[in-house]
Design an enzyme around this catalytic site. Sequence first.
Site, PDB file in Angstrom:
ATOM      1  N   ASP A 171      24.679  58.221  20.160  1.00  0.00           N
ATOM      2  CA  ASP A 171      24.753  57.641  21.294  1.00  0.00           C
ATOM      3  C   ASP A 171      23.992  58.234  22.713  1.00  0.00           C
ATOM      4  OD1 ASP A 171      27.137  56.095  19.593  1.00  0.00           O
ATOM      5  OD2 ASP A 171      26.657  54.902  21.284  1.00  0.00           O
ATOM      6  N   ASP A 200      22.599  54.158  18.147  1.00  0.00           N
ATOM      7  CA  ASP A 200      21.891  54.628  19.304  1.00  0.00           C
ATOM      8  C   ASP A 200      21.353  55.748  20.210  1.00  0.00           C
ATOM      9  OD1 ASP A 200      23.510  52.057  19.214  1.00  0.00           O
ATOM     10  OD2 ASP A 200      24.702  52.951  20.955  1.00  0.00           O
ATOM     11  N   TYR A 203      17.954  54.694  23.713  1.00  0.00           N
ATOM     12  CA  TYR A 203      17.899  53.717  24.537  1.00  0.00           C
ATOM     13  C   TYR A 203      16.954  52.706  25.370  1.00  0.00           C
ATOM     14  CZ  TYR A 203      22.784  54.602  23.916  1.00  0.00           C
ATOM     15  OH  TYR A 203      24.238  55.304  23.461  1.00  0.00           O
ATOM     16  N   ASN A 237      23.462  49.396  17.492  1.00  0.00           N
ATOM     17  CA  ASN A 237      22.814  48.199  18.507  1.00  0.00           C
ATOM     18  C   ASN A 237      22.304  48.413  19.603  1.00  0.00           C
ATOM     19  OD1 ASN A 237      25.443  49.999  20.410  1.00  0.00           O
ATOM     20  ND2 ASN A 237      24.815  48.685  21.838  1.00  0.00           N
ATOM     21  N   HIS A 238      21.595  49.278  19.699  1.00  0.00           N
ATOM     22  CA  HIS A 238      20.564  49.700  20.574  1.00  0.00           C
ATOM     23  C   HIS A 238      19.133  50.075  19.330  1.00  0.00           C
ATOM     24  CE1 HIS A 238      22.440  49.944  24.721  1.00  0.00           C
ATOM     25  NE2 HIS A 238      23.266  50.887  24.406  1.00  0.00           N
ATOM     26  N   HIS A 322      28.291  52.924  13.252  1.00  0.00           N
ATOM     27  CA  HIS A 322      27.656  52.685  14.489  1.00  0.00           C
ATOM     28  C   HIS A 322      29.243  52.583  15.204  1.00  0.00           C
ATOM     29  CE1 HIS A 322      26.499  53.581  18.304  1.00  0.00           C
ATOM     30  NE2 HIS A 322      26.471  52.376  18.447  1.00  0.00           N
ATOM     31  N   HIS A 331      36.558  49.792  26.197  1.00  0.00           N
ATOM     32  CA  HIS A 331      35.504  49.515  26.522  1.00  0.00           C
ATOM     33  C   HIS A 331      34.717  49.058  24.640  1.00  0.00           C
ATOM     34  CE1 HIS A 331      31.128  48.713  28.202  1.00  0.00           C
ATOM     35  NE2 HIS A 331      30.762  49.227  27.214  1.00  0.00           N
ATOM     36  N   HIS A 332      34.552  48.181  24.488  1.00  0.00           N
ATOM     37  CA  HIS A 332      34.429  47.675  23.277  1.00  0.00           C
ATOM     38  C   HIS A 332      35.501  47.475  21.925  1.00  0.00           C
ATOM     39  CE1 HIS A 332      30.247  48.778  23.602  1.00  0.00           C
ATOM     40  NE2 HIS A 332      29.927  49.023  23.470  1.00  0.00           N
ATOM     41  N   HIS A 359      28.904  54.930  19.609  1.00  0.00           N
ATOM     42  CA  HIS A 359      28.819  53.374  19.730  1.00  0.00           C
ATOM     43  C   HIS A 359      30.516  53.405  21.556  1.00  0.00           C
ATOM     44  CE1 HIS A 359      28.743  49.203  20.930  1.00  0.00           C
ATOM     45  NE2 HIS A 359      29.567  49.201  20.157  1.00  0.00           N
ATOM     46  N   HIS A 361      31.260  55.463  23.716  1.00  0.00           N
ATOM     47  CA  HIS A 361      30.624  56.892  24.864  1.00  0.00           C
ATOM     48  C   HIS A 361      31.309  57.995  25.154  1.00  0.00           C
ATOM     49  CE1 HIS A 361      26.705  54.505  25.590  1.00  0.00           C
ATOM     50  NE2 HIS A 361      27.025  54.015  24.227  1.00  0.00           N
TER      51      HIS A 361
HETATM   52 FE   LIG Z   1      26.477  51.594  20.492  1.00  0.00          FE
END
Ligand SMILES: [Fe+2]
Length: 473
Positions: A171, A200, A203, A237-238, A322, A331-332, A359, A361
């Site tokens: 990331d 990632d 970005y 995902n990015h 990821h 988060h997530h 994923h 952070h």
């Molecule tokens: Fe991600």
Amino acid sequence: MVMGVVSWDHIVLVTLFLVFFILSDLELCNGGITSSYVRNDDLSLDMPIDSDVFRIPPGYNAPQQVHITQGDHEGKGVIVSWITPEEPGSSTVLYWAENSQHKSQANGFFLTYKFFNYTSGYIHHCSINNLEFDTKYYYEVGIGNTTRKFWFRTPPRIGPDVPYTFGLIGDLGQTHDSNRTLTHYELNPTKGQTVLFVGDLSYADDYPLHDNNRWDTWGRFIERNAAYQPWIWTAGNHEIDFVPELGEPKPFKPYTNRYHVPYKASESTSPFWYSIKRASAYIIVMSSYSAFGKYTPQYKWLVKELPKVNRTETPWLIVFMHCPLYSSYVHHYMEGETMRVIYEEWFVQYKVDVVFAGHVHAYERSERVSNIAYNIVNGLCTPISDQSAPVYITIGDGGNLEGLATEMTEPQPSYSAYREASFGHGILDIKNRTHMYFGWHRNQDGYAVEADSVWLLNRYWISSERSSVAALR
Ligand SMILES: [Fe+2]
């Protein structure tokens, strides 16, 4: 004078009380360690487009964004990729071993792609094969007055006790913190020889219209490392870049055009999941954003792949994807649950040593746990200590513009051994077939400081009665 004596006694009493209080508190704690360090949560800004780290190399049509990755299954191949901005130029790589007069050449190819209103430069990919193990090679790309020269070192011949050092970055993005992460990795006294990148990358999709110029700036930013040592890629995902409203309905378009991987060498049918061998490690890359349910290509590939791993040849079995399967951040939270339900049992059965993901952070390391007993009716759905299970490490703390994931589920679950929301990188240092050392480095510390570290004992070669994790703190 009297007052001074009284104060001293008082201080001693208070100190004793505090020590007792802290020890009692530690005793009562169920989960692992939640670091007390709290970073200020200012978002990290991307470095300005005219920053020196994004500098375009001088000379007409000079190759830029040079990066390498492993090009075959064994480590005797390298894929060299670069971009020429003005015209195709040449897709040939000139290369030679250190101390050799003989120069060889490998011929690659180039491609271009469009993304909405953006047209890429000429993206070259060139495979160099049948290199000697453990050898320093120089290589040159470009033609005329604008050639550029770099070097890399091939890994040692595969063997069970071959030491090797991997860096872990995820990331990353292109902020000032991203730059700190890369600098800390480069200046870490334990020198990483290959980066395992957990997804990632640039970005660019956080910019209006998924501004693909930010893919170019990112490529120039990482060149200072990725041109000299392989980065092993995972899609995050990015990388999806799925924007049908802009006429871009094909997922992963910029990523797959820019970052090639040797997936065919492991009989994969897709660049999103594949494996490589390197030194004493067998590395399996999985895709959190490709179909992975039963009967899907990824599933069928992994069914065949896991039995192929020969732990006598490559004792260390490392998996990365990821999205983490175990993460206690808000988060997530539980995004990796569907993949965990399908694949965790196999990771335990095949004694995977460690699973890396990004994923989230932040940083987190798990105990060795499994949660595979549940069968809909038995209610057994709590992670339990399991010495055949991998350690799960989340290392999505590269430093991108979205900032840190600071909110954690409370109380810290018992599967979570250490968690902290700080930017940083990891170093995985394989010593021999039984011992591997992992260290996590925070950007705010000195280059040699490890904020968390752990010895990982090989799941195949160490008896399951022995403790898997011996924390060195
Ligand atoms: Fe991600």
